[in-house]
Design an enzyme around this catalytic site. Sequence first.
Site, PDB file in Angstrom:
ATOM      1  CD  GLU A  97      26.550  51.487  35.394  1.00  0.00           C
ATOM      2  OE1 GLU A  97      26.512  50.827  34.355  1.00  0.00           O
ATOM      3  OE2 GLU A  97      25.551  51.815  36.039  1.00  0.00           O
TER       4      GLU A  97
HETATM    5  C1  LIG Z   1      27.032  51.523  45.548  1.00  0.00           C
HETATM    6  C2  LIG Z   1      27.080  50.398  44.573  1.00  0.00           C
HETATM    7  C3  LIG Z   1      26.001  50.188  43.737  1.00  0.00           C
HETATM    8  C4  LIG Z   1      26.012  49.117  42.837  1.00  0.00           C
HETATM    9  N1  LIG Z   1      24.902  48.880  42.071  1.00  0.00           N
HETATM   10  C5  LIG Z   1      24.847  47.738  41.335  1.00  0.00           C
HETATM   11  C6  LIG Z   1      23.626  47.371  40.659  1.00  0.00           C
HETATM   12  O1  LIG Z   1      22.628  48.100  40.692  1.00  0.00           O
HETATM   13  N2  LIG Z   1      23.608  46.194  39.983  1.00  0.00           N
HETATM   14  C7  LIG Z   1      24.685  45.364  39.929  1.00  0.00           C
HETATM   15  O2  LIG Z   1      24.597  44.324  39.295  1.00  0.00           O
HETATM   16  N3  LIG Z   1      25.855  45.694  40.545  1.00  0.00           N
HETATM   17  C8  LIG Z   1      25.949  46.853  41.251  1.00  0.00           C
HETATM   18  N4  LIG Z   1      27.119  47.180  41.903  1.00  0.00           N
HETATM   19  C9  LIG Z   1      28.251  46.259  41.843  1.00  0.00           C
HETATM   20  C10 LIG Z   1      29.392  46.787  41.029  1.00  0.00           C
HETATM   21  O3  LIG Z   1      29.067  46.764  39.671  1.00  0.00           O
HETATM   22  C11 LIG Z   1      30.639  45.967  41.380  1.00  0.00           C
HETATM   23  O4  LIG Z   1      31.000  46.305  42.703  1.00  0.00           O
HETATM   24  C12 LIG Z   1      31.767  46.207  40.418  1.00  0.00           C
HETATM   25  O5  LIG Z   1      31.479  45.654  39.165  1.00  0.00           O
HETATM   26  C13 LIG Z   1      33.086  45.600  40.922  1.00  0.00           C
HETATM   27  O6  LIG Z   1      32.911  44.277  41.280  1.00  0.00           O
HETATM   28  P1  LIG Z   1      33.427  43.751  42.704  1.00  0.00           P
HETATM   29  O7  LIG Z   1      32.899  44.674  43.737  1.00  0.00           O
HETATM   30  O8  LIG Z   1      33.079  42.324  42.797  1.00  0.00           O
HETATM   31  O9  LIG Z   1      34.983  43.944  42.643  1.00  0.00           O
HETATM   32  P2  LIG Z   1      36.026  42.888  42.021  1.00  0.00           P
HETATM   33  O10 LIG Z   1      35.559  42.434  40.722  1.00  0.00           O
HETATM   34  O11 LIG Z   1      36.343  41.869  43.059  1.00  0.00           O
HETATM   35  O12 LIG Z   1      37.274  43.831  41.820  1.00  0.00           O
HETATM   36  C14 LIG Z   1      38.176  44.165  42.900  1.00  0.00           C
HETATM   37  C15 LIG Z   1      39.378  44.895  42.288  1.00  0.00           C
HETATM   38  O13 LIG Z   1      40.034  44.006  41.351  1.00  0.00           O
HETATM   39  C16 LIG Z   1      40.108  44.618  40.094  1.00  0.00           C
HETATM   40  N5  LIG Z   1      39.948  43.610  39.055  1.00  0.00           N
HETATM   41  C17 LIG Z   1      39.011  42.638  38.943  1.00  0.00           C
HETATM   42  N6  LIG Z   1      39.179  41.948  37.817  1.00  0.00           N
HETATM   43  C18 LIG Z   1      40.238  42.494  37.178  1.00  0.00           C
HETATM   44  C19 LIG Z   1      40.896  42.242  35.954  1.00  0.00           C
HETATM   45  N7  LIG Z   1      40.491  41.295  35.097  1.00  0.00           N
HETATM   46  N8  LIG Z   1      41.958  43.020  35.623  1.00  0.00           N
HETATM   47  C20 LIG Z   1      42.390  43.997  36.437  1.00  0.00           C
HETATM   48  N9  LIG Z   1      41.800  44.289  37.612  1.00  0.00           N
HETATM   49  C21 LIG Z   1      40.733  43.553  37.970  1.00  0.00           C
HETATM   50  C22 LIG Z   1      38.969  45.625  40.052  1.00  0.00           C
HETATM   51  O14 LIG Z   1      39.208  46.651  39.097  1.00  0.00           O
HETATM   52  C23 LIG Z   1      38.975  46.140  41.479  1.00  0.00           C
HETATM   53  O15 LIG Z   1      39.952  47.138  41.621  1.00  0.00           O
HETATM   54  C24 LIG Z   1      27.140  48.275  42.773  1.00  0.00           C
HETATM   55  C25 LIG Z   1      28.247  48.516  43.589  1.00  0.00           C
HETATM   56  C26 LIG Z   1      28.220  49.545  44.492  1.00  0.00           C
HETATM   57  C27 LIG Z   1      29.400  49.758  45.385  1.00  0.00           C
END
Ligand SMILES: Cc1cc2nc3c(=O)[nH]c(=O)nc-3n(C[C@H](O)[C@H](O)[C@H](O)COP(=O)(O)OP(=O)(O)OC[C@H]3O[C@@H](n4cnc5c(N)ncnc54)[C@H](O)[C@@H]3O)c2cc1C
Length: 599
Positions: free
Chosen positions: A406
């Site tokens: 989220e």
């Molecule tokens: C169990 C689970 C359930 C989920 N359910 C859903 C769902 O139902 N629907 C859905 O659409 N998604 C879902 N997600 C996805 C979730 O919303 C994403 O994992 C989350 O938004 C983070 O994206 P990412 O994993 O690509 O991490 P990334 O975006 O790659 O982030 C990796 C790290 O970099 C940091 N980072 C990235 N950009 C920035 C920035 N601009 N400034 C500072 N730091 C930054 C992040 O804070 C994090 O620490 C789910 C994830 C999990 C693990």
Amino acid sequence: MANTDLNKPAAKGGSFLLESPSLQDVFTPADLSDDQKLIGQTTEEFVLKEVLPVVKDLEAKKPGLMEGLCRKAGELGLMGPGIAEEYGGAGLDDIAVTVLTEKVSVDASFAITQSAHAGLGTVPIVDFGSEEQKRKYLPKLASGEYIGAFALSEPQSGSDARNTLTRAELNKEGTHYILNGQKMWITNGGFADLFIVFAAVDGDKLTAFIVEREFPGCNPGAEEHKLGLHGSSTTPLFFENCPVPKENVLHEIGRGHVVAFNTLNMGRFRIGVKCVGEAKHVLMSASKYSKERKAFGKPIGEFGLIKEKLAELAIRIFAAESIIYRTAGYINEAMRAGEDSGKKPQNAAQVLAEYAVECSIAKVHGAEMLDFVVDEAVQIFGGYGFHEDYPVCRAYRDARVNRIFEGTDEINRTVMILTLLKRATGGHLPIIPAAKEPADETQANPSKEGTPAGVLAEEWGVVAHAKTIFRQALGGAVRRFHEKLDDEQELVGAVANIVMEIYAMESGLLRAQKAAASKGEGAAAVMIDAARVFIADAIGRVDHDARRAIAAVYEGDMLKTQLAMLKRLDERPAVDTIALRRRIADAVQAQDRYPFEGR
Ligand SMILES: Cc1cc2nc3c(=O)[nH]c(=O)nc-3n(C[C@H](O)[C@H](O)[C@H](O)COP(=O)(O)OP(=O)(O)OC[C@H]3O[C@@H](n4cnc5c(N)ncnc54)[C@H](O)[C@@H]3O)c2cc1C
């Protein structure tokens, strides 16, 4: 600055940084109606009777079990709480939905399944759906006949959600959009019947679609192997030339970001609510265990260091709970504004956008609170906390993801400050004019004028000074970096921490004052203790972050001057937090539960 005027209008989003509401304008758990409490009880009973006994089977992904529970929950109205009655839902107000969300969270896997369905998978249709879409889908979602899901993230883009590679192209006949691409991490993916899917039309127009599982070319993948939430389903979702009827475009072409971000505001708030529900249950187990487990000839719950932990868990839950019910009160009030005068109630998306900062705070503060709670609870259980036979072990694993989904906590911290600045430059929230005058405001000794006498009067002064510290820190940052402040993320993060501490301190303070005003100081004594301890510690954290922020902005003599101003503002009451924590721990152990329930 702050005052206790009893006749002020309802607070605007973010305005807590500039002024204090009157006690009657702050919603607290003591204000819950009998109906709202009953909804909480029904929900909790359902989870305790139907979900907890089958947790191991849920974790083993016994086929059909979670879907069956969702359908049973649907019969009780737990799957469509926010859907209007005319579409088959329970038509609950926002406070009742908050209570339900809190109480459904005794088991994290069931809670995330329910909230991915009732929140992320349903709310976009409630808020943005056409009448036809609402009539077609909401009754099925409300009953649990259909399970909903939300598909935004992709393998290469989670935080950066606009960078979608999933494409939607209108077919030659102009009847269907053809979807191609892959989604990732979709909660309920294994069994959802309906997905809210985001895809780019004409290359870059992010658009939301309602996609049924049965549409050809919509193919959920295998279950992911996760750290926690083993009882919930999380899968990728593949689209291979999947035809989606044009009527299933949700809202407008190119307006998918509006659907996504408004839904996420609500999702963030509810994550905070969920974290409070989970944390209360963990505290209950930890308190019981502290009395059962003996070491050195006595229950471990008699050791000061264990009592201190129990007290701290209750204090942190108290702050987070005060935040979520205060925010729920604002949202509910804004949603209902105009109803009495016969005007159309406000659109939920607009209301949630108004309280975007508070929603982000609820999420980040709640997730970090829960992580602290489960970590200390494992410590109270010692080696057994590290064993799968003990539910606290599962709670520890399950909690971690709240800081990730989220919008990660990092993203939410930046959202808070950038939203505030946007409001300020748009003239909606006068933080920048105020922020440009920190020197005038703080060169003098901090004023005690306007400080009310009575319960928590000194702490009221601390919170008022913290608001001045916020303006000092943000004002300096804006003057130094202007529109390049986005690039100074560590500084933005430090100011966001201050914002969160202010909202948490003030929410707990107002709640304790309100409890004292209605029940008497004696009856509210332990809650007053909790507010005092929380504020005593929180102002230390504010000071730490303010120093970091100020040192990143100023140098030389100006830095010394600014730090001297900060020191004057950081005047704290002397509080024996050890003695107060002992009293709070006694209150926890007396009932083996969170001691401020419904108060
Ligand atoms: C169990 C689970 C359930 C989920 N359910 C859903 C769902 O139902 N629907 C859905 O659409 N998604 C879902 N997600 C996805 C979730 O919303 C994403 O994992 C989350 O938004 C983070 O994206 P990412 O994993 O690509 O991490 P990334 O975006 O790659 O982030 C990796 C790290 O970099 C940091 N980072 C990235 N950009 C920035 C920035 N601009 N400034 C500072 N730091 C930054 C992040 O804070 C994090 O620490 C789910 C994830 C999990 C693990």
